[in-house]
Each structure stands twice: as structure tokens, then as C-alpha cells.
Write a protein that holds these residues in place. Structure first.
Motif, PDB file in Angstrom:
ATOM      1  N   MET A  22      38.165  53.974  44.707  1.00  0.00           N
ATOM      2  CA  MET A  22      38.193  53.707  43.289  1.00  0.00           C
ATOM      3  C   MET A  22      37.025  52.838  42.839  1.00  0.00           C
ATOM      4  SD  MET A  22      40.832  55.277  42.320  1.00  0.00           S
ATOM      5  CE  MET A  22      41.953  56.069  43.418  1.00  0.00           C
ATOM      6  N   GLU A  23      36.244  52.345  43.780  1.00  0.00           N
ATOM      7  CA  GLU A  23      35.131  51.469  43.434  1.00  0.00           C
ATOM      8  C   GLU A  23      34.105  52.158  42.551  1.00  0.00           C
ATOM      9  OE1 GLU A  23      35.773  52.012  46.917  1.00  0.00           O
ATOM     10  OE2 GLU A  23      37.291  50.467  46.790  1.00  0.00           O
ATOM     11  N   GLN A  24      34.043  53.509  42.606  1.00  0.00           N
ATOM     12  CA  GLN A  24      33.052  54.230  41.825  1.00  0.00           C
ATOM     13  C   GLN A  24      33.406  54.306  40.342  1.00  0.00           C
ATOM     14  OE1 GLN A  24      35.067  55.500  44.201  1.00  0.00           O
ATOM     15  NE2 GLN A  24      35.258  57.694  44.052  1.00  0.00           N
ATOM     16  N   LEU A  25      34.607  53.898  39.976  1.00  0.00           N
ATOM     17  CA  LEU A  25      35.017  53.925  38.574  1.00  0.00           C
ATOM     18  C   LEU A  25      34.594  52.648  37.856  1.00  0.00           C
ATOM     19  CD1 LEU A  25      38.686  55.274  38.778  1.00  0.00           C
ATOM     20  CD2 LEU A  25      36.582  56.569  38.398  1.00  0.00           C
ATOM     21  N   SER A  26      34.140  52.819  36.619  1.00  0.00           N
ATOM     22  CA  SER A  26      33.831  51.650  35.790  1.00  0.00           C
ATOM     23  C   SER A  26      35.143  50.983  35.404  1.00  0.00           C
ATOM     24  CB  SER A  26      33.091  52.094  34.523  1.00  0.00           C
ATOM     25  OG  SER A  26      33.983  52.763  33.639  1.00  0.00           O
ATOM     26  N   PRO A  27      35.081  49.751  34.915  1.00  0.00           N
ATOM     27  CA  PRO A  27      36.320  49.090  34.492  1.00  0.00           C
ATOM     28  C   PRO A  27      37.098  49.903  33.452  1.00  0.00           C
ATOM     29  CG  PRO A  27      34.587  47.479  34.694  1.00  0.00           C
ATOM     30  CD  PRO A  27      33.939  48.826  34.868  1.00  0.00           C
ATOM     31  N   ARG A  28      36.420  50.475  32.469  1.00  0.00           N
ATOM     32  CA  ARG A  28      37.104  51.274  31.448  1.00  0.00           C
ATOM     33  C   ARG A  28      37.731  52.515  32.075  1.00  0.00           C
ATOM     34  NH1 ARG A  28      34.363  52.916  25.931  1.00  0.00           N
ATOM     35  NH2 ARG A  28      35.056  50.843  25.404  1.00  0.00           N
ATOM     36  N   GLU A  29      37.008  53.191  32.954  1.00  0.00           N
ATOM     37  CA  GLU A  29      37.541  54.382  33.619  1.00  0.00           C
ATOM     38  C   GLU A  29      38.782  54.036  34.436  1.00  0.00           C
ATOM     39  OE1 GLU A  29      33.182  56.559  34.044  1.00  0.00           O
ATOM     40  OE2 GLU A  29      34.024  55.453  35.732  1.00  0.00           O
ATOM     41  N   PHE A  30      38.741  52.914  35.126  1.00  0.00           N
ATOM     42  CA  PHE A  30      39.891  52.496  35.922  1.00  0.00           C
ATOM     43  C   PHE A  30      41.107  52.226  35.029  1.00  0.00           C
ATOM     44  CE2 PHE A  30      42.671  49.506  38.019  1.00  0.00           C
ATOM     45  CZ  PHE A  30      42.827  50.104  39.266  1.00  0.00           C
ATOM     46  N   ILE A  31      40.887  51.547  33.922  1.00  0.00           N
ATOM     47  CA  ILE A  31      41.986  51.236  33.005  1.00  0.00           C
ATOM     48  C   ILE A  31      42.603  52.523  32.463  1.00  0.00           C
ATOM     49  CG2 ILE A  31      42.543  50.248  30.729  1.00  0.00           C
ATOM     50  CD1 ILE A  31      40.434  48.041  31.435  1.00  0.00           C
TER      51      ILE A  31
END
Length: 64
Positions: free
Chosen positions: A1-10
């Protein structure tokens, strides 16, 4: 999941919690189209093909 930006993760986390695009857009004060776009990017980055795949992810809060 590290490849996701903070917004994408949310967005991915909210999808995994069963929230609709409209609910996510309202909560994050974004347009539904923006949420759809972010979800498409999440799928691309994680090699997933559908919203259901994203919803099935066991996403916990991101630890730093």
C-alpha cells in the motif's frame, strides 16, 4: 500500500468500509467524479480490476 498517496489510501479505506462514491465525496468535500478518478488510480496502482476488489482489501489505518 506504500505506493498509494494519502488521498488514494483514504478513498480506498472508505471504499473498503462500504461507503459509496457520493458518501466519500461528501465526507472529503470533493466531487463524485474526483472520487471515481482516484478509485481508478488505486485500481491501476494495485493491479485491481474493480471497486469490489478495492472493497475486499483489508485496509487498516496507515502507520508511519
Amino acid at each position: 500500500m506504500e505506493q498509494l498517496s494519502p488521498r488514494e489510501f483514504i478513498v480506498a479505506r472508505l471504499i473498503s468500509l462500504g461507503k459509496t462514491d457520493r458518501e466519500i465525496a461528501h465526507a472529503l468535500r470533493l466531487s463524485v467524479r474526483t472520487i471515481e478518478s482516484v478509485m481508478s488510480t488505486v485500481c491501476l496502482k494495485l493491479g485491481l480490476s474493480s471497486r469490489e476488489d478495492v472493497a475486499a482489501l483489508p485496509l487498516e489505518s496507515r502507520e508511519s
